[in-house]
Structure formats: C-alpha cells, structure tokens
Design a protein around this motif. Structure first.
Motif, PDB file in Angstrom:
ATOM      1  N   UNK A 119     -12.391   1.781 -11.281  1.00  0.00           N
ATOM      2  CA  UNK A 119     -12.730   1.993  -9.875  1.00  0.00           C
ATOM      3  C   UNK A 119     -13.039   0.682  -9.147  1.00  0.00           C
ATOM      4  N   UNK A 120     -13.503  -0.334  -9.881  1.00  0.00           N
ATOM      5  CA  UNK A 120     -13.829  -1.610  -9.239  1.00  0.00           C
ATOM      6  C   UNK A 120     -12.570  -2.288  -8.684  1.00  0.00           C
ATOM      7  N   UNK A 121     -11.397  -1.868  -9.132  1.00  0.00           N
ATOM      8  CA  UNK A 121     -10.134  -2.459  -8.674  1.00  0.00           C
ATOM      9  C   UNK A 121      -9.477  -1.658  -7.549  1.00  0.00           C
ATOM     10  N   UNK A 122     -10.150  -0.635  -7.074  1.00  0.00           N
ATOM     11  CA  UNK A 122      -9.553   0.251  -6.067  1.00  0.00           C
ATOM     12  C   UNK A 122      -9.153  -0.494  -4.795  1.00  0.00           C
ATOM     13  N   UNK A 123      -9.972  -1.422  -4.346  1.00  0.00           N
ATOM     14  CA  UNK A 123      -9.685  -2.182  -3.127  1.00  0.00           C
ATOM     15  C   UNK A 123      -8.370  -2.942  -3.222  1.00  0.00           C
ATOM     16  N   UNK A 124      -8.120  -3.559  -4.370  1.00  0.00           N
ATOM     17  CA  UNK A 124      -6.865  -4.301  -4.547  1.00  0.00           C
ATOM     18  C   UNK A 124      -5.665  -3.364  -4.507  1.00  0.00           C
ATOM     19  N   UNK A 125      -5.791  -2.216  -5.166  1.00  0.00           N
ATOM     20  CA  UNK A 125      -4.687  -1.243  -5.208  1.00  0.00           C
ATOM     21  C   UNK A 125      -4.410  -0.710  -3.805  1.00  0.00           C
ATOM     22  N   UNK A 126      -5.468  -0.327  -3.090  1.00  0.00           N
ATOM     23  CA  UNK A 126      -5.313   0.210  -1.730  1.00  0.00           C
ATOM     24  C   UNK A 126      -4.734  -0.854  -0.797  1.00  0.00           C
ATOM     25  N   UNK A 127      -5.159  -2.094  -0.993  1.00  0.00           N
ATOM     26  CA  UNK A 127      -4.635  -3.194  -0.178  1.00  0.00           C
ATOM     27  C   UNK A 127      -3.135  -3.349  -0.328  1.00  0.00           C
ATOM     28  N   UNK A 128      -2.668  -3.212  -1.558  1.00  0.00           N
ATOM     29  CA  UNK A 128      -1.231  -3.330  -1.800  1.00  0.00           C
ATOM     30  C   UNK A 128      -0.482  -2.122  -1.240  1.00  0.00           C
ATOM     31  N   UNK A 129      -1.072  -0.938  -1.383  1.00  0.00           N
ATOM     32  CA  UNK A 129      -0.400   0.292  -0.939  1.00  0.00           C
ATOM     33  C   UNK A 129      -0.345   0.447   0.575  1.00  0.00           C
ATOM     34  N   UNK A 130      -1.336  -0.109   1.271  1.00  0.00           N
ATOM     35  CA  UNK A 130      -1.454   0.144   2.707  1.00  0.00           C
ATOM     36  C   UNK A 130      -0.156  -0.161   3.463  1.00  0.00           C
ATOM     37  N   UNK A 131       0.419  -1.328   3.233  1.00  0.00           N
ATOM     38  CA  UNK A 131       1.632  -1.690   3.972  1.00  0.00           C
ATOM     39  C   UNK A 131       2.826  -0.823   3.565  1.00  0.00           C
ATOM     40  N   UNK A 132       2.836  -0.341   2.340  1.00  0.00           N
ATOM     41  CA  UNK A 132       3.961   0.466   1.859  1.00  0.00           C
ATOM     42  C   UNK A 132       3.932   1.900   2.370  1.00  0.00           C
ATOM     43  N   UNK A 133       2.739   2.443   2.564  1.00  0.00           N
ATOM     44  CA  UNK A 133       2.642   3.862   2.929  1.00  0.00           C
ATOM     45  C   UNK A 133       2.209   4.098   4.370  1.00  0.00           C
ATOM     46  N   UNK A 134       1.912   3.022   5.108  1.00  0.00           N
ATOM     47  CA  UNK A 134       1.407   3.187   6.468  1.00  0.00           C
ATOM     48  C   UNK A 134       2.337   4.035   7.321  1.00  0.00           C
ATOM     49  N   UNK A 135       1.762   5.057   7.910  1.00  0.00           N
ATOM     50  CA  UNK A 135       2.525   5.954   8.766  1.00  0.00           C
ATOM     51  C   UNK A 135       3.347   6.973   8.008  1.00  0.00           C
ATOM     52  N   UNK A 136       3.422   6.824   6.692  1.00  0.00           N
ATOM     53  CA  UNK A 136       4.246   7.730   5.898  1.00  0.00           C
ATOM     54  C   UNK A 136       3.418   8.639   5.009  1.00  0.00           C
ATOM     55  N   UNK A 137       2.107   8.358   4.944  1.00  0.00           N
ATOM     56  CA  UNK A 137       1.218   9.195   4.127  1.00  0.00           C
ATOM     57  C   UNK A 137      -0.197   9.055   4.660  1.00  0.00           C
ATOM     58  N   UNK A 138      -0.995  10.097   4.488  1.00  0.00           N
ATOM     59  CA  UNK A 138      -2.389  10.077   4.900  1.00  0.00           C
ATOM     60  C   UNK A 138      -3.160   9.186   3.925  1.00  0.00           C
ATOM     61  N   UNK A 139      -3.808   8.157   4.459  1.00  0.00           N
ATOM     62  CA  UNK A 139      -4.514   7.208   3.598  1.00  0.00           C
ATOM     63  C   UNK A 139      -5.645   7.887   2.824  1.00  0.00           C
ATOM     64  N   UNK A 140      -6.211   8.948   3.373  1.00  0.00           N
ATOM     65  CA  UNK A 140      -7.242   9.689   2.640  1.00  0.00           C
ATOM     66  C   UNK A 140      -6.682  10.308   1.375  1.00  0.00           C
ATOM     67  N   UNK A 141      -5.486  10.883   1.494  1.00  0.00           N
ATOM     68  CA  UNK A 141      -4.830  11.485   0.324  1.00  0.00           C
ATOM     69  C   UNK A 141      -4.431  10.405  -0.679  1.00  0.00           C
ATOM     70  N   UNK A 142      -3.975   9.269  -0.183  1.00  0.00           N
ATOM     71  CA  UNK A 142      -3.589   8.152  -1.054  1.00  0.00           C
ATOM     72  C   UNK A 142      -4.824   7.685  -1.817  1.00  0.00           C
ATOM     73  N   UNK A 143      -5.939   7.561  -1.115  1.00  0.00           N
ATOM     74  CA  UNK A 143      -7.186   7.114  -1.732  1.00  0.00           C
ATOM     75  C   UNK A 143      -7.612   8.059  -2.859  1.00  0.00           C
ATOM     76  N   UNK A 144      -7.524   9.382  -2.606  1.00  0.00           N
ATOM     77  CA  UNK A 144      -7.880  10.353  -3.646  1.00  0.00           C
ATOM     78  C   UNK A 144      -6.976  10.212  -4.857  1.00  0.00           C
TER      79      UNK A 144
END
Length: 152
Positions: A119-144
């Motif tokens: 879980x301590x690495x979640x920020x890095x993973x979300x940071x990488x995913x943000x640009x790939x999924x922006x507008x194409x998926x709900x970030x809340x669902x991605x986070x879960x």
C-alpha cells in the motif's frame, strides 16, 4: 502560440451546430464547457491542449455523477434528469471508456513497472495510471482496483 486543441475545436463546432439547431439544452451545456475551458486558460495564461481540456471535461463529468447520486438519494428525480441530460452531452466529448479487462491489464502493468509491493507504493502506481486512464475510467474505481491488488 500553439494551435487550438482538436477537442476544443470540436467543442466550438458543437456550439455552432447547437445554435443552428436551436437546441437550448445542448447549447447551454456546451457553453458551460467552453466557459470552463476559457476560464482555465485565462487563469493559467496559456492555451489548453487536448489533455488539459480533457481534465476540465473529466471534472465536469465527475460533478454531474456526484450530483445525480445526491439528487436520487434526496428523491429529486427531476433534478437528476437535468444532470443526466448534461452528462449525456459531456460524454460525447470523452474518450471511449476502458473495459474492465483493459483497466485490469493497465493496473497490473503499472504495478509491475513501478515495482510496487504494498500500500505504501499506491501513490506511484496511481501516478503512472492517471495519464493512461484519464477520462476513460473513474479514478475512484481505479483506486479501489489498485488497493485490492496491492493488499493481496
């Protein structure tokens, strides 16, 4: 000065089309979007590119979804219907949503690429995913989904 983004051009063209068609509801939503884009351009003293226009649209879509849920909970289906109509217009300018499988593959790839182990690495993973999924998926669902993967 950079050329206007394709997305911004599509929005401006849609405003003109809605005016010609005398579609007041659609025109109102489109003007609201173009005003939000223009406001951000003025605030930042720059011309927005497609990714930045998409950020504005994504924020507006998120606001509509939250409002719909709140109106439904309060039994105000009339107001929820207005928000749904606005959401429909906004959705036309959003990229194709990711399927569950595509999203799962992107999450797995991001976890692998970042070497995330907990879980301590979640920020890095979300940071990488943000640009790939922006507008194409709900970030809340991605986070879960990321939390579930990192917890196991």
């Amino acid at each position: 000065m950079a050329a206007a983004s394709d997305l911004k051009h599509r929005l401006q063209q849609a405003v003109k089309d809605a005016m010609r068609a005398k579609d007041k509801t659609r025109l109102g939503v489109l003007r609201m979007v173009t005003a939000a884009v223009k406001q951000r351009e003025v605030d930042e003293r720059t011309e927005l590119d497609d990714a930045q226009v998409l950020e504005v649209l994504t924020r507006m879509v998120k606001q509509r979804r939250e409002s719909i849920a709140q109106y439904r909970d309060a039994g105000r289906d009339d107001l929820a219907a207005v928000e749904e109509a606005e959401l429909e217009v906004l959705a036309e300018f959003m990229p194709q949503p990711l399927s569950e499988q595509e999203l799962d593959a992107l999450v797995a790839q991001a976890i692998s690429d970042t070497g995330a182990e907990g879980m301590q690495d979640m920020g890095r993973v979300m940071g990488q995913l943000k640009s790939q999924v922006q507008g194409r998926a709900d970030m809340g669902a991605v986070s879960k989904m990321v939390k579930a993967r990192l917890a196991s």
